[in-house]
Enzyme design. Structure first.
Site, PDB file in Angstrom:
ATOM      1  N   LYS A  80       0.818  -1.209   0.000  1.00  0.00           N
ATOM      2  CA  LYS A  80       0.000   0.000   0.000  1.00  0.00           C
ATOM      3  C   LYS A  80       0.858   1.268   0.000  1.00  0.00           C
ATOM      4  O   LYS A  80       0.368   2.357  -0.317  1.00  0.00           O
ATOM      5  CB  LYS A  80      -0.950   0.016   1.190  1.00  0.00           C
ATOM      6  N   ASP A  81       2.139   1.137   0.377  1.00  0.00           N
ATOM      7  CA  ASP A  81       3.035   2.293   0.367  1.00  0.00           C
ATOM      8  C   ASP A  81       3.739   2.492  -0.973  1.00  0.00           C
ATOM      9  O   ASP A  81       4.499   3.441  -1.131  1.00  0.00           O
ATOM     10  CB  ASP A  81       4.114   2.145   1.458  1.00  0.00           C
ATOM     11  N   ARG A 128      -7.844   9.288   3.455  1.00  0.00           N
ATOM     12  CA  ARG A 128      -8.829   8.246   3.118  1.00  0.00           C
ATOM     13  C   ARG A 128      -9.595   7.829   4.369  1.00  0.00           C
ATOM     14  O   ARG A 128     -10.832   7.762   4.368  1.00  0.00           O
ATOM     15  CB  ARG A 128      -8.120   7.046   2.490  1.00  0.00           C
ATOM     16  N   ARG A 129      -8.860   7.557   5.435  1.00  0.00           N
ATOM     17  CA  ARG A 129      -9.506   7.144   6.684  1.00  0.00           C
ATOM     18  C   ARG A 129     -10.324   8.289   7.284  1.00  0.00           C
ATOM     19  O   ARG A 129     -11.435   8.096   7.776  1.00  0.00           O
ATOM     20  CB  ARG A 129      -8.465   6.658   7.683  1.00  0.00           C
ATOM     21  N   ARG A 146       1.357  10.691  13.074  1.00  0.00           N
ATOM     22  CA  ARG A 146       2.252   9.826  12.313  1.00  0.00           C
ATOM     23  C   ARG A 146       3.211   9.122  13.252  1.00  0.00           C
ATOM     24  O   ARG A 146       3.299   9.426  14.432  1.00  0.00           O
ATOM     25  CB  ARG A 146       3.034  10.639  11.274  1.00  0.00           C
ATOM     26  N   ARG A 152       2.269   5.930  17.854  1.00  0.00           N
ATOM     27  CA  ARG A 152       0.894   6.433  17.729  1.00  0.00           C
ATOM     28  C   ARG A 152       0.078   6.103  18.987  1.00  0.00           C
ATOM     29  O   ARG A 152      -0.714   6.929  19.447  1.00  0.00           O
ATOM     30  CB  ARG A 152       0.222   5.841  16.486  1.00  0.00           C
ATOM     31  N   CYS A 239      -0.470   9.693  -2.458  1.00  0.00           N
ATOM     32  CA  CYS A 239      -0.735  10.008  -1.064  1.00  0.00           C
ATOM     33  C   CYS A 239      -1.463  11.348  -0.915  1.00  0.00           C
ATOM     34  O   CYS A 239      -1.939  11.677   0.155  1.00  0.00           O
ATOM     35  CB  CYS A 239       0.576  10.055  -0.280  1.00  0.00           C
TER      36      CYS A 239
END
Length: 808
Positions: A80-81, A128-129, A146, A152, A239
């Site tokens: 996904k990155d 997105r989230r 981040r 986190r 991104c």
């Protein structure tokens, strides 16, 4: 053989690399595998959201460099990155079995999203989230966060956040499932494309290693990667843009007819063979602000087709309109009214070589302008890339204009662009343009049809895609009485003439070649078929050009209006203030001149420090330019004044154009001198003054003090700076050598000063024109002894002086 596995140094990245290393050691005990940590830019910059520090490549660039150099042989990433395509020279292997792709909530006190209080605060670094969470709970406040998983969680505790959003896959791999408060199902939150899938990257050509890694792949995961990454690639996702996709097997579709999107995809299920397994792809896409989002569901058996269909559905919901616009043959005034309106409203203009700068100047200041070339043999961007660009920009803007020379469809690629947009779900509109095949001959004095000479016409393109003479039916053209028009055929003039005569057309048939038709650079050669090629060669005509063959060419001598204008063939340079073309340039062009304008200054707001009470004490306002009028009244309105404030004030204007600008404001000047210069204005004002009046001069900050020096003894004189004429460094690229110009036209001293600072020996290389005494005085003080001054200090007067310049 020894293989080094490169990875980031975070705890999760190392865990993933160790998993890969362990499986490889187990599967291939005869080889040696070790892990090498590599720090990436994304690991270094932790105080900014991901979308602010770059694209997905911030986590992979340094690793890929090590891979390309041979320092490592395998790179392990979270897929996904990864950017939608690997770097040149690298390839991805097939995907190994996926971990749980869902997003999850870790909550500090509560157990579920539903239990969170109104206005709860959730941390995430993903737009997105964030946007999907707000769809579920609009009241929730989202803050950026981040760092690795431990960081986190620590920030959540320290900052007393109600919770954070993370990927289930990472927590599972770290053995931290117990920290998960709630799993968010795909119907609630669509995860990032390929979330939970590892990306194994190697160099191209490493076939043994590729086979080894592919042997451990998982078929279902590979299909998911193709579908989700395919959607990402279709959308050009990064991104900066919220994008999500999740691919799942879809069993017993008929029993789930109420599923989102099932009705719109029902027809597509009919084409799936009964023995094929059916899958479901849920996808989402949004803009950077979250104001526009689209959610779609498609079903199918082929991941690539499903990705394409999902992207198409998203564009149908989100894309703006693309306008395929014909700009006309060259003269910017030949664009249609509808076309000009489209340019003025465009958010983005994608244009080619034939688009007039004057048309581009009509666009909004914030409009993005993208040049794609399309000059013969010198394409800045290939057609396939232009097609993709149109789709991309449709997702960024409400109105994108594809500005093309001539007409959209006449020997252009407009049809291909329209088909590409339609296939990708983007709405488009066509605004036709005047084609050069009609306008070019008309501007050269050649009617394309004429009673008794030609009742119709043929129009063909002269070359094919291999740049050879096109497959033309010369026999049909030679045997009829219609006018023959060949576009884009300058290099083929001789071949065309020869083919026509071979087909039976008399060698004495009239022919013309028109270069740069309808522009100020238009040139026309006229001869017969036997001699036209030689005439064109001697005249050094340049493309674009069109060829006209037929008896209508004989009418040129009587009907030629365009090339017989007073300034045809002349070329002038105008330094201007501001970005827009000047009316002076338009006046010269109307007489046939070629005009180049170079910006040397811009108008910016001055202090203009006055109040309504102060203004009420003024007896006279003096304006010496339209800039002064516009700037004064802009500040006048900003201070919430109205015309009652000017009820007892008289107004003096230096000339007709300044007075016209006042009239646009609903005011008429009380005084306009016979001669439009400051000396004449001062003398006229003296006759109106008794010595007690308060006179305001609305001026530029860098204007001279001539009026103040002259009138201070006759009144209470005050200068009010309402604007500044600020210097702009002239951009001289694209201008002709000074020797090629028939004159430079100066409309003020500041323009003259700035151009002379940027160009050497102006006075020795070109004829100099001045609009009036003040400009002339500056020029002579600068050493220019020969100046042609307008009799009337206006644009019209200066244009008239230019037309009679040769006589003096």
């Amino acid at each position: 053989m020894k293989y080094r596995i490169g990875t980031r140094g975070s705890k999760l990245a190392l865990t993933q690399a160790e998993y890969v290393c362990g499986r490889l050691r187990e599967a291939y005990p005869g080889d040696d595998f070790e892990i090498q940590m590599i720090k990436t830019r994304g690991d270094v910059i932790l105080d900014k959201p991901l979308h602010e520090i770059g694209d997905k490549g911030v986590f992979v660039k340094e690793i890929e460099e090590q891979l390309l150099s041979g320092a490592i042989q395998i790179a392990v990433h979270s897929m996904k990155d990864m950017p939608s395509s690997p770097a040149p020279g690298l390839v991805f292997t097939k995907s190994w079995k996926r971990e749980d792709p869902r997003d999850v909530l870790i909550l500090r006190e509560k157990k579920s999203l539903q239990e969170l209080p109104q206005g709860a605060v959730i941390g995430t670094g993903s737009k997105r989230r964030e946007f999907q969470l707000k769809r579920l709970r609009p009241d929730i406040r989202v803050v950026g966060i981040r760092g690795n998983v431990d960081t986190r969680i620590r920030k959540m505790e320290e900052e007393k956040l109600d919770g954070i959003l993370l990927a289930a896959a990472g927590l599972h791999r770290l053995g931290m499932e117990d920290r998960i408060s709630q799993y968010l199902e795909p119907e609630e939150m669509i995860s990032a494309p390929a979330q939970g899938i590892l990306a194994l990257e190697i160099r191209e050509g490493e076939q043994r290693l590729l086979d080894m890694l592919n042997e451990l792949s998982d078929e279902e995961t590979e299909l998911a990667a193709k579908a989700e990454r395919g959607f990402l690639q279709q959308m050009g996702g990064s991104c900066h843009i919220p994008v999500g996709a999740i691919f799942r097997p879809r069993e017993e579709i008929e029993e789930q007819s109420d599923a989102p999107g099932s009705e719109e995809t029902e027809g597509r299920l009919d084409v799936i063979q009964k023995d094929q397994k059916v899958y479901r792809l849920d996808a989402m896409f949004g803009d950077e602000t979250g104001t526009r989002q689209a959610y779609v569901t498609v079903y199918g058996a082929k991941p690539e087709d499903m990705a394409e269909e999902a992207a198409k559905e998203v564009r149908r919901k989100m894309a703006g309109k693309v306008i395929l616009l014909g700009a006309g043959p060259g003269d910017p005034e030949l664009i249609t009214v509808k076309g000009l309106e489209a340019i003025r409203k465009a958010d983005c203009i994608i244009y080619d070589r034939l688009a007039s700068p004057e048309l581009l100047a009509q666009a909004k200041p914030q409009c993005e302008k993208i040049y794609v070339g399309k000059a013969n043999h010198h394409h800045t961007m290939k057609q396939a890339e232009i097609n993709r660009l149109l789709v991309q920009k449709s997702m960024e803007y409400d109105k994108t204009v594809r500005l093309k020379g001539g007409d959209v469809y006449v020997f252009g690629r407009g049809g291909e662009e329209g088909l590409h947009l339609r296939r990708h779900g983007v709405e488009f509109e066509v605004i036709p343009g005047i084609s050069s095949c009609i306008a070019g001959p008309a501007y050269a004095g050649i009617p394309i049809t004429h009673r008794g000479k030609a009742l119709g016409f043929h129009v063909v393109t002269a070359h094919d895609r291999r740049d050879e003479l096109a497959d033309i039916d010369f026999a049909a053209m030679a045997g009829g009485k219609e006018t023959c028009v060949f576009l884009m055929g300058l290099s083929k003039v001789g071949e065309i003439a020869e083919k026509l005569t071979e087909a039976g057309m008399p060698g004495s048939t009239k022919a013309a070649v028109i270069s740069q038709a309808t522009t100020s650079r238009q040139q026309t050669c006229v001869s017969d078929l036997l001699h036209i090629a030689e005439e064109v060669k001697n005249a050094n005509l340049v493309s674009p050009a069109l060829i006209i063959v037929g008896e209508v060419v004989s009418l040129r001598e009587e009907l030629n209006f365009y090339e017989n204008r007073p300034l045809s063939g002349k070329q002038y340079l105008i330094p201007r203030i501001g970005t827009m073309p000047t009316r002076l340039g338009e006046l010269l062009k109307a007489q046939g001149a070629l005009v180049d304008e170079v910006q040397v200054g811009e108008i910016v707001r001055g202090p203009g420090d006055f109040t309504a009470k102060q203004l009420s004490r003024a007896d006279w306002l003096i304006f010496t330019s339209k800039n002064g009028v516009n700037s004064f009244f802009r500040q006048f309105r900003e201070k919430e004044m109205d015309m009652r404030s000017l009820a007892f004030v008289k107004i003096a204007a230096i000339g007709g154009k300044t007075a016209e600008t006042l009239e646009e404001m609903g005011l008429y000047a009380d005084l306009i001198p016979e001669d439009f210069n400051s000396d004449a204005l001062a003398e006229a004002m003296k006759k109106q003054l008794t010595g007690s009046e308060a006179v305001w001069y609305l001026k530029a900050g860098n204007g001279d003090g001539h009026l103040k020096e002259t009138l201070s003894a006759y009144c209470r004189f005050e200068e009010i700076v309402v604007y500044e004429n600020c210097k702009v460094e002239p951009k001289l690229d694209g201008l002709a050598p000074l020797e090629d110009y028939d004159g430079i036209l100066f409309t003020c001293a500041s323009s003259a000063k700035r151009l002379m600072e940027a160009m050497e020996d102006v006075q020795k290389r070109c004829r100099i024109y001045s609009i009036g005494p003040k400009t002339t005085s500056f020029l002579k003080k600068s050493g220019i002894t020969s100046v042609l001054e307008a009799e009337c200090s206006t644009y019209d007067g200066l244009a008239e002086r230019v037309m009679h310049g040769e006589e003096n």
